[in-house]
Design a protein around this motif. Structure first.
Motif, PDB file in Angstrom:
ATOM      1  N   TYR A   1      62.761 -66.093  95.126  1.00 32.36           N
ATOM      2  CA  TYR A   1      63.399 -65.338  96.207  1.00 32.36           C
ATOM      3  C   TYR A   1      63.121 -66.028  97.538  1.00 32.36           C
ATOM      4  O   TYR A   1      62.103 -66.711  97.711  1.00 32.36           O
ATOM      5  N   LYS A   2      64.033 -65.857  98.462  1.00 26.87           N
ATOM      6  CA  LYS A   2      63.868 -66.407  99.805  1.00 26.87           C
ATOM      7  C   LYS A   2      64.601 -65.496 100.783  1.00 26.87           C
ATOM      8  O   LYS A   2      65.815 -65.328 100.693  1.00 26.87           O
TER       9      LYS A   2
ATOM     10  N   LEU B   1      64.583 -58.390 103.953  1.00 20.94           N
ATOM     11  CA  LEU B   1      63.408 -57.547 103.712  1.00 20.94           C
ATOM     12  C   LEU B   1      63.091 -56.726 104.950  1.00 20.94           C
ATOM     13  O   LEU B   1      63.007 -57.265 106.060  1.00 20.94           O
ATOM     14  N   ALA B   2      62.916 -55.407 104.754  1.00 20.29           N
ATOM     15  CA  ALA B   2      62.413 -54.536 105.817  1.00 20.29           C
ATOM     16  C   ALA B   2      60.963 -54.211 105.494  1.00 20.29           C
ATOM     17  O   ALA B   2      60.649 -53.695 104.416  1.00 20.29           O
ATOM     18  N   LEU B   3      60.056 -54.520 106.395  1.00 19.57           N
ATOM     19  CA  LEU B   3      58.630 -54.328 106.161  1.00 19.57           C
ATOM     20  C   LEU B   3      58.272 -52.838 106.221  1.00 19.57           C
ATOM     21  O   LEU B   3      58.574 -52.165 107.215  1.00 19.57           O
ATOM     22  N   PRO B   4      57.622 -52.292 105.181  1.00 18.91           N
ATOM     23  CA  PRO B   4      57.187 -50.892 105.233  1.00 18.91           C
ATOM     24  C   PRO B   4      56.237 -50.661 106.409  1.00 18.91           C
ATOM     25  O   PRO B   4      55.297 -51.429 106.614  1.00 18.91           O
TER      26      PRO B   4
ATOM     27  N   GLY C   1      58.338 -59.863  95.512  1.00 17.39           N
ATOM     28  CA  GLY C   1      59.019 -60.613  94.459  1.00 17.39           C
ATOM     29  C   GLY C   1      59.524 -59.737  93.331  1.00 17.39           C
ATOM     30  O   GLY C   1      60.660 -59.900  92.862  1.00 17.39           O
ATOM     31  N   ARG C   2      58.692 -58.806  92.873  1.00 23.91           N
ATOM     32  CA  ARG C   2      59.120 -57.935  91.784  1.00 23.91           C
ATOM     33  C   ARG C   2      60.307 -57.077  92.213  1.00 23.91           C
ATOM     34  O   ARG C   2      61.246 -56.858  91.447  1.00 23.91           O
ATOM     35  N   GLN C   3      60.273 -56.575  93.448  1.00 27.36           N
ATOM     36  CA  GLN C   3      61.379 -55.739  93.918  1.00 27.36           C
ATOM     37  C   GLN C   3      62.666 -56.541  94.067  1.00 27.36           C
ATOM     38  O   GLN C   3      63.752 -56.064  93.719  1.00 27.36           O
TER      39      GLN C   3
ATOM     40  N   PHE D   1      58.223 -64.208 103.039  1.00 22.41           N
ATOM     41  CA  PHE D   1      59.370 -65.065 103.330  1.00 22.41           C
ATOM     42  C   PHE D   1      59.998 -65.626 102.059  1.00 22.41           C
ATOM     43  O   PHE D   1      61.223 -65.636 101.918  1.00 22.41           O
ATOM     44  N   SER D   2      59.177 -66.102 101.145  1.00 24.34           N
ATOM     45  CA  SER D   2      59.694 -66.700  99.910  1.00 24.34           C
ATOM     46  C   SER D   2      58.595 -66.757  98.871  1.00 24.34           C
ATOM     47  O   SER D   2      57.405 -66.649  99.188  1.00 24.34           O
TER      48      SER D   2
END
Length: 368
Positions: free
Chosen positions: A282-283, A255-258, A236-238, A273-274
């Protein structure tokens, strides 16, 4: 005629909706059909069926809709139930390494894909099913993780470094007018592309030139054992920070998961996801894993935008599942790859793939 009726029956029985939280929201395209030799009460104003089949494909083309100029060229063997490669890059550098592609090799990748009939599309178009790839060609998706400076660099004279990722993509698109430099760059931490003072200029340049910026979390952590509040912070912060860099109303919603890590706790996983972070909602319409194989067509029953697989675009330590391994696989098994019919509003499949297709929304389904 029996063949036609069988295809239509299979279509109607296969088109069952998936759970809403695992699919892009679509309207199921259930169509009315009628059997020969039976009368119906439908009026002349009834909606014409969206599914067309034709045993007599004159001149290897089939008209999709009566009165329409749109025609699907069957000789190109369109297969929009096939798989699509989502390629994962990280760095462009002078020496080839596991996570570094040299400018020469990145250019080689793009040219090889083009010569073999692969055309890039945006990640957002992929997940929405907006496939506008030319007929007979195969779409693929380009992604870069980490937004390091070698992805997008300015030279001392203010021009774009022709050997950074953005510079190479722009030159490739200039060389091939039928290609747009579609690519999603996933940024972690502050200062995307790592030069203070250039953040806003660079991210806004991306959007104006057919590229996108996605979320790669604040600290690039392993999310596996994280609690919900920690995942909310990372994602969310990003999202809030990256969104603040844009001049317009651009939405950071991929979103790409680290490390490809995913929270094991279901409540924590829901935050990728959201969510809402400090009043910012965000979503994510797409969540990308690391992966090792091509992923499903966006129209496929098993397509899940929250679990998209990626292929490592490298030739070092790829364990037989890198870009060139999959190109060879598709060369040897062309029926496995997605081949576009050229019409974004039509989904064309072969009759043996009827039970694989669900998510076509308002598009027409054409079976041959």
């Amino acid at each position: 005629m029996k063949y036609i009726l069988l295809s239509l029956i299979l279509l109607l029985t296969a088109c069952t909706p998936k759970a809403a939280d695992e699919k892009v929201n679509t309207t199921q395209n259930i169509v009315d059909t009628k059997e020969d030799n039976k009368s119906t009460d439908t009026s002349k104003n009834d909606k014409e069926t969206d599914v067309k089949t034709d045993e007599n494909l004159d001149n290897q083309t089939a008209e999709v809709k009566e009165g329409s100029a749109q025609k699907v060229d069957i000789s190109l063997k369109p297969n929009e139930a096939g798989k699509i490669m989502v390629l994962m890059y990280h760095n462009i550098g002078t020496e080839e390494e596991e996570w570094v592609r040299t400018p020469e090799n990145f250019k080689k990748d793009l040219e090889t894909l083009y010569e073999k009939g692969y055309i890039p599309i945006s990640l957002k178009d992929y997940v929405s099913g907006n496939i506008h790839t030319p007929a007979g060609k195969t779409p693929y998706v380009l992604t870069f993780d980490d937004t390091n400076e070698n992805n997008f660099r300015y030279l001392s004279d203010g021009s774009i470094d022709p050997n950074c990722a953005v510079g190479i993509l722009l030159e490739f698109a200039k060389k091939h007018p039928d290609v747009k430099p579609y690519c999603t760059f996933f940024g972690n931490g502050e200062i995307p592309f790592r030069v203070t003072g250039q953040e806003k200029e660079k991210v806004n340049f991306l959007i104006k030139n057919h590229m996108d910026l996605g979320n790669h979390t604040v600290n690039h952590p392993d999310l596996t054992e994280m609690k919900p509040e920690s995942v909310l912070y990372e994602v969310g912060r990003q999202a809030k920070y990256l969104t603040s860099l844009f001049d317009g109303n651009y939405e950071v919603n991929t979103l790409a998961l680290p490390f490809g890590s995913r929270p094991t706790d279901s409540e924590a996983e829901a935050k990728i996801f959201s969510g809402e972070y400090e009043g910012f909602n965000y979503k994510n319409i797409a969540v990308l894993n690391v992966g090792w194989d091509p992923y499903f067509s966006p129209y496929h029953t098993e397509f899940n935008p929250h679990h998209i697989h990626r292929i490592r675009a490298s030739e070092i330590h790829v364990d037989g599942v890198g870009l060139y391994d999959w190109l060879k696989h598709f060369d040897e098994n062309p029926e496995a790859r997605f081949i576009s019919d050229g019409f974004p509003n039509i989904v064309t499949i072969k009759s043996d793939a009827v039970d694989q297709i669900t998510n076509i929304g308002e598009r027409e389904l054409f079976i041959y």
